[in-house]
Write an enzyme that holds these catalytic residues in place. Structure first.
Site, PDB file in Angstrom:
ATOM      1  N   SER A 120      -2.526  -9.242 -11.927  1.00  0.00           N
ATOM      2  CA  SER A 120      -1.684  -8.864 -13.060  1.00  0.00           C
ATOM      3  C   SER A 120      -2.503  -8.797 -14.333  1.00  0.00           C
ATOM      4  O   SER A 120      -3.436  -9.572 -14.534  1.00  0.00           O
ATOM      5  CB  SER A 120      -0.544  -9.870 -13.252  1.00  0.00           C
ATOM      6  OG  SER A 120       0.239  -9.520 -14.381  1.00  0.00           O
ATOM      7  N   LYS A 178       3.124 -13.132  -6.920  1.00  0.00           N
ATOM      8  CA  LYS A 178       3.007 -11.972  -7.803  1.00  0.00           C
ATOM      9  C   LYS A 178       4.357 -11.261  -7.934  1.00  0.00           C
ATOM     10  O   LYS A 178       4.708 -10.767  -9.013  1.00  0.00           O
ATOM     11  CB  LYS A 178       1.954 -11.004  -7.246  1.00  0.00           C
ATOM     12  CG  LYS A 178       1.820  -9.679  -8.020  1.00  0.00           C
ATOM     13  CD  LYS A 178       1.518  -9.888  -9.500  1.00  0.00           C
ATOM     14  CE  LYS A 178       1.023  -8.645 -10.198  1.00  0.00           C
ATOM     15  NZ  LYS A 178       1.844  -7.450 -10.094  1.00  0.00           N
ATOM     16  N   HIS A 226       6.348 -13.225 -10.352  1.00  0.00           N
ATOM     17  CA  HIS A 226       5.797 -12.904 -11.668  1.00  0.00           C
ATOM     18  C   HIS A 226       6.429 -11.615 -12.191  1.00  0.00           C
ATOM     19  O   HIS A 226       6.882 -11.533 -13.337  1.00  0.00           O
ATOM     20  CB  HIS A 226       4.282 -12.759 -11.581  1.00  0.00           C
ATOM     21  CG  HIS A 226       3.640 -12.066 -12.745  1.00  0.00           C
ATOM     22  ND1 HIS A 226       3.712 -10.685 -12.933  1.00  0.00           N
ATOM     23  CD2 HIS A 226       2.916 -12.532 -13.792  1.00  0.00           C
ATOM     24  CE1 HIS A 226       3.081 -10.356 -14.028  1.00  0.00           C
ATOM     25  NE2 HIS A 226       2.586 -11.456 -14.565  1.00  0.00           N
ATOM     26  N   ASN A 227       6.480 -10.586 -11.341  1.00  0.00           N
ATOM     27  CA  ASN A 227       7.025  -9.308 -11.770  1.00  0.00           C
ATOM     28  C   ASN A 227       8.522  -9.397 -12.036  1.00  0.00           C
ATOM     29  O   ASN A 227       9.046  -8.731 -12.927  1.00  0.00           O
ATOM     30  CB  ASN A 227       6.745  -8.236 -10.716  1.00  0.00           C
ATOM     31  CG  ASN A 227       5.305  -7.768 -10.745  1.00  0.00           C
ATOM     32  OD1 ASN A 227       4.416  -8.489 -11.202  1.00  0.00           O
ATOM     33  ND2 ASN A 227       5.047  -6.582 -10.254  1.00  0.00           N
ATOM     34  N   GLU A 238       8.847 -10.856 -15.319  1.00  0.00           N
ATOM     35  CA  GLU A 238       8.477  -9.784 -16.253  1.00  0.00           C
ATOM     36  C   GLU A 238       9.668  -8.856 -16.517  1.00  0.00           C
ATOM     37  O   GLU A 238       9.945  -8.499 -17.671  1.00  0.00           O
ATOM     38  CB  GLU A 238       7.314  -8.987 -15.663  1.00  0.00           C
ATOM     39  CG  GLU A 238       6.841  -7.803 -16.485  1.00  0.00           C
ATOM     40  CD  GLU A 238       5.801  -6.991 -15.748  1.00  0.00           C
ATOM     41  OE1 GLU A 238       5.918  -5.748 -15.729  1.00  0.00           O
ATOM     42  OE2 GLU A 238       4.872  -7.588 -15.159  1.00  0.00           O
ATOM     43  N   HIS A 271      38.372 -20.879   6.264  1.00  0.00           N
ATOM     44  CA  HIS A 271      36.939 -21.162   6.164  1.00  0.00           C
ATOM     45  C   HIS A 271      36.621 -22.637   5.909  1.00  0.00           C
ATOM     46  O   HIS A 271      35.448 -23.000   5.848  1.00  0.00           O
ATOM     47  CB  HIS A 271      36.306 -20.298   5.064  1.00  0.00           C
ATOM     48  CG  HIS A 271      36.306 -18.835   5.384  1.00  0.00           C
ATOM     49  ND1 HIS A 271      35.665 -18.322   6.484  1.00  0.00           N
ATOM     50  CD2 HIS A 271      36.867 -17.771   4.750  1.00  0.00           C
ATOM     51  CE1 HIS A 271      35.824 -17.010   6.526  1.00  0.00           C
ATOM     52  NE2 HIS A 271      36.557 -16.653   5.484  1.00  0.00           N
TER      53      HIS A 271
END
Length: 487
Positions: free
Chosen positions: A131, A186, A189-190, A193, A456
């Site tokens: 990056s 990564k 990270h993106n 971002e 449920h």
């Protein structure tokens, strides 16, 4: 036959590849370069690489022959099929013990698969997130390698030499973990971002719509913010963007850009991982969907002529205080973005049985990368103090910071709601904060509804956890219950 003189080889001379290999050469390494379009090899060696320690190759056979053993080959090609095709082309020229590295934006499951495939051939595969964009690649990126740990001793000196440095020379690069762990980190990270960018856009929109600030005034606001807790790469470049004047029209360039956003998929992958692990990644999810909504430009323009906006009187309050409130909204939301990203990494690491060094990841993100910011140092300190920290929000520093930000954050969001300014990321961040700090949420009613229509089951507050009950709400149901996925 070529002489083996190169320390490392790189395949893929696009922007990132060129800059990375120039970075390596500047640190004293001799680099072999290859590109599928061989004209690019010649153009590079005789252009930006002229007079430097590069070995240009026109065939993969010559490329591999030029590499010292164990051969280290880094691929900087488009994620997906291009990586598999490149691997298929180069693997015949590699031998047991050689190292193959994928430095692209690859989806981490693909990396896990390739690690196993290469291991079966005796080749060490590394999936490494990189990056920092064009500039970072050239002068020092953040590098996040994972995969076959046997490769790390040979790759470590090169990667740590070219990585960004912080704290007096500590490289923003360390081993992340096995399989696709490097590309997973990564990806997160993106995702963060995506969140950071959307938050900044919302702050801009609110200041522009409420106070009528123009680009020049916004430049001053972001310049000031970049000297405080919001000190970060993205706030810094936003300041610069507001100051850029289009030479053709003499108008701020930002005002001339069409409001439709693109994306390459890493944000979506992050959201997919969150749904897989049941992690509340609300802010980043909203950032992804905000880009989707922005792409519906024609539809939005048509809707704007049908759906009325609220009538809002001119702002008569304290402008300085309002700007400070928006700063706190951005700061508080940014903390949430990182908290959710780290929660996702913890959840996925547990599911995959990966050992991820959370403090080390913060250090890797301190410099070189797109989300580098001042408080990543505080994140590292938080995990250094408590390696098993369940959420950044309960760390004393971040609990204090988000509590200080909350009043201004709430005022900014309230103003946005009343003025009709969309705040999908900031609003969801505040809702997450309020949800996370709430001991009792209304999910008791949700469970009652699920049990009513689908049997449920539910747990009771006056019984032990893990014991499930069903009520025959209508008197017409039986005792049969349905097993369900619980987050």
């Amino acid at each position: 036959m070529s002489t083996a003189t190169a320390d490392i080889g790189l395949i893929g001379l696009a922007v990132m590849g060129e800059n990375l290999v120039l970075n390596m050469e500047s640190r004293g390494y001799t680099c072999a370069v290859f590109n599928r379009t061989t004209d690019k090899v010649d153009a590079f060696v005789n252009g930006r690489g002229k007079g430097k320690k590069f070995v240009g190759a026109h065939t993969l056979k010559d490329f591999a022959a030029s590499l010292k053993r164990p051969r280290k080959v880094m691929m900087m090609v488009k994620a997906g099929k291009a990586v598999d095709d490149t691997m298929a082309s180069v693997l015949p020229f590699l031998e047991a013990g050689d190292i193959l590295i994928d430095g692209g934006n690859t989806h981490f499951p693909d990396t896990s698969r390739r690690v196993a495939e290469c291991k079966a051939r005796g080749i060490h595969f590394v999936g490494s997130g990189v990056s920092g964009g064009e500039e970072g690649a050239l002068i020092g990126p953040s590098i996040m390698p994972g995969g076959d740990a046997a490769a790390w001793p040979a790759v470590k000196p090169i990667f740590q030499a070219i990585a960004a440095k912080v704290d007096g020379g500590v490289p923003c690069c360390d081993w992340v973990g096995p399989e696709g762990a490097g590309h997973f980190v990564k990806m997160v990270h993106n995702g963060i971002e995506y969140g950071d960018i959307q938050l900044i856009c919302e702050a801009y929109d609110l200041l522009k719509n409420t106070l009528g600030l123009g680009a020049s005034e916004l430049k001053d606001v972001f310049a000031k913010w970049n000297t405080g807790p919001l000190d970060s790469y993205l706030v810094e470049i936003t300041r610069d963007i507001f100051g850029y004047i289009d030479p053709e029209t003499n108008k701020p360039m930002v005002d001339l850009i069409l409001d439709t956003a693109g994306q390459k998929g890493t944000g979506k992958w992050t959201v997919d991982a969150a749904t897989e692990t049941g992690t509340a990644l609300t802010l980043i999810s909203e950032a992804v969907f905000s880009r989707c909504l922005s792409a519906q430009k024609d539809e939005r323009v048509a809707a704007s002529k049908i759906l009325p906006a609220p009538v809002v009187p001119a702002f008569i309050g304290d402008k300085t205080q309002f700007i400070a409130d928006v700063e706190m909204a951005l700061y508080g939301s940014k903390i949430i973005s990182y908290a959710q990203g780290y929660a996702l990494m913890a959840a996925f690491a547990k599911a995959q049985k990966w050992e991820l060094n959370m403090g080390g990841i913060a250090l890797m993100w301190r410099g070189g990368c797109i989300i580098r910011s001042k408080f990543l140092g505080n994140i590292k300190e938080a995990f250094d103090k408590n390696a098993n920290l369940v959420n950044l929000l309960v760390d004393p520093f971040f609990a204090g910071e988000i509590s200080k930000a909350a009043p201004g954050w709430r005022r900014a969001i309230s103003n946005a709601v009343l003025s009709g300014t969309p705040m999908p990321a900031m609003g969801s961040a505040l809702s997450y904060f309020d949800g996370y700090r709430t001991a009792r949420l209304p999910a008791n009613l949700l469970q009652a509804q699920r049990d009513y229509f689908g049997a449920h089951t539910y747990e009771r507050i006056d019984k032990a956890r893990g014991e499930f009950f069903h009520t025959n709400w209508t008197g017409r149901g039986g005792n049969t219950t349905s097993k369900a996925y619980n987050v």
